[in-house]
Design a protein around this motif. Structure first.
Motif, PDB file in Angstrom:
ATOM      1  N   UNK A  29       0.825  -1.209   0.000  1.00 14.86           N
ATOM      2  CA  UNK A  29       0.000   0.000   0.000  1.00 14.86           C
ATOM      3  C   UNK A  29       0.859   1.258   0.000  1.00 14.86           C
ATOM      4  N   UNK A  30       1.919   1.258   0.782  1.00 14.45           N
ATOM      5  CA  UNK A  30       2.813   2.426   0.831  1.00 14.45           C
ATOM      6  C   UNK A  30       3.517   2.629  -0.507  1.00 14.45           C
ATOM      7  N   UNK A  31       3.873   1.541  -1.164  1.00 17.90           N
ATOM      8  CA  UNK A  31       4.553   1.659  -2.456  1.00 17.90           C
ATOM      9  C   UNK A  31       3.631   2.264  -3.506  1.00 17.90           C
ATOM     10  N   UNK A  32       2.370   1.854  -3.515  1.00 16.43           N
ATOM     11  CA  UNK A  32       1.413   2.463  -4.452  1.00 16.43           C
ATOM     12  C   UNK A  32       1.327   3.960  -4.186  1.00 16.43           C
ATOM     13  N   UNK A  33       1.225   4.334  -2.927  1.00 19.53           N
ATOM     14  CA  UNK A  33       1.173   5.769  -2.577  1.00 19.53           C
ATOM     15  C   UNK A  33       2.435   6.481  -3.067  1.00 19.53           C
TER      16      UNK A  33
END
Length: 358
Positions: A348-352
């Motif tokens: 999720x953090x990587x997508x952000x």
């Protein structure tokens, strides 16, 4: 719908409509489930279908990933199961430990169709899902939109005949080829209930809907087109026609025809607003087959077993393939029970981090 708190994060709904977003929206299929220790805690106290049928418990479990990954998820999906539809039609479904869904008395021949309810009042049979949706909309406080969902006709048909999961789907395929007329009747009856169920979820407060055809790829493309697609493709048209007739407006609907790569192009001209793709199809291929559609997916869930750096590398590559327009980031299937919740966070953090534009 005005009775609910105003929506603060409409990123996912904007992406479905093809509008600009400040970052690619992301959520995860099965994001509320067995990989979370807080879910296992809830499950230790309650039977699976007890959670589904108790609005307060379903709401609690639905919110668990939203609370854990605060600010990282752009949608919530109501905790329920696709097999509540066969239950509503009069079949017994059990969730067995380590085995999954089990039908003690599956449909063995067309005469068994008579055992099903001739008419299904979804408000009476599935009102607990509607109540859970309404309660969850209230408890979400507008943080993110809420998905409702249902199984697609073929996937439900195959479960009702196979009696559970299957490696060959021989029994359900035999129905199609031995008893095409009776199979058509059963598929139509399932479709009617699915349409009513989705309409009810939208009326209860679901802001977007998804139709899961988990077993779509178990048929050849020609058989899927002949026997199944007319029913599956009719769903969004019928749902939104019903909602418009009640002055409720359009509710976007996502289709997930898992592994049905040979039939994907048929969804391009459908009334589905977005198409979720599994990890077996390349993004550029999906774009070519589904021009103009918002896509959802499609990283292999097993990537989440990798290190933080590896997950970030794979996400970066995925962003390069999809771009940042008309895409909802997701896995190409559901999260697995033994995934580390922190690895989900890395995803999720990587997508952000890789899609932030503002």
């Amino acid at each position: 719908m005005s009775k609910f708190p105003p929506l603060k994060n409409d990123r996912l709904l904007r992406a479905v409509r093809g509008e600009p977003v400040d970052k690619v929206p992301v959520w995860i299929m099965r994001q509320a489930g067995r990989y979370l220790p807080e879910f296992r805690e809830s499950r230790s106290k309650n039977d699976f279908f007890t959670i589904c049928r108790t609005p307060s418990l379903a709401c609690e479990v639905t919110l668990q990933p939203i609370d854990r990954y605060d600010g990282l998820l752009d949608a919530s999906i109501i905790f329920s199961d696709i097999l509540v539809v066969p239950q509503a039609m009069g079949m017994v479904v059990e969730m067995l430990p380590k085995e999954g869904p089990h039908f003690p008395s599956p449909l063995t021949n067309p005469a068994d169709i008579a055992k099903l309810k001739s008419e299904v009042d979804v408000s009476a049979e599935l009102g607990y899902v509607f109540d859970a949706i309404t309660l969850t909309r209230e408890k979400l406080g507008g943080r993110v939109p809420l998905f409702g969902f249902a199984g697609a006709p073929w996937t439900l048909f195959s479960y009702m005949i196979e009696g559970g999961g299957s490696k060959t789907f021989a029994k359900s395929k035999a129905w199609l080829f031995k008893w095409p007329k009776e199979s058509e009747e059963l598929l139509k009856r399932i479709t009617d209930v699915v349409v009513d169920f989705l309409v009810g979820q939208a009326k209860a407060g679901a802001q977007i809907l998804q139709v899961f055809d988990s077993n779509a790829g178990e048929l050849s493309p020609s058989d899927y087109r002949q026997f199944i697609l007319p029913h599956t493709l009719s769903i969004p048209t019928r749902v939104n026609t019903a909602l418009r007739s009640q002055n409720l407006g359009h509710v976007p609907i996502v289709a997930f025809p898992r592994n049905a790569h040979g039939a994907l192009k048929e969804f391009a001209s459908s009334d589905y607003d977005a198409i979720s793709i599994d990890f077996g199809v390349e993004p550029e291929v999906a774009r070519s087959l589904l021009p103009g559609k918002t896509l959802q997916g499609n990283i292999d869930p097993s990537v989440l077993y990798g290190s933080k750096d590896y997950i970030r590398e794979r996400v970066q590559a995925l962003v390069a393939q999809f771009g940042t327009k008309k895409w909802i980031a997701n896995l190409g299937h559901g999260v697995y029970p033994d995934h580390d919740p922190e690895h989900v966070r890395y995803f999720l953090e990587a997508i952000r981090d890789f899609t932030q534009t503002a």
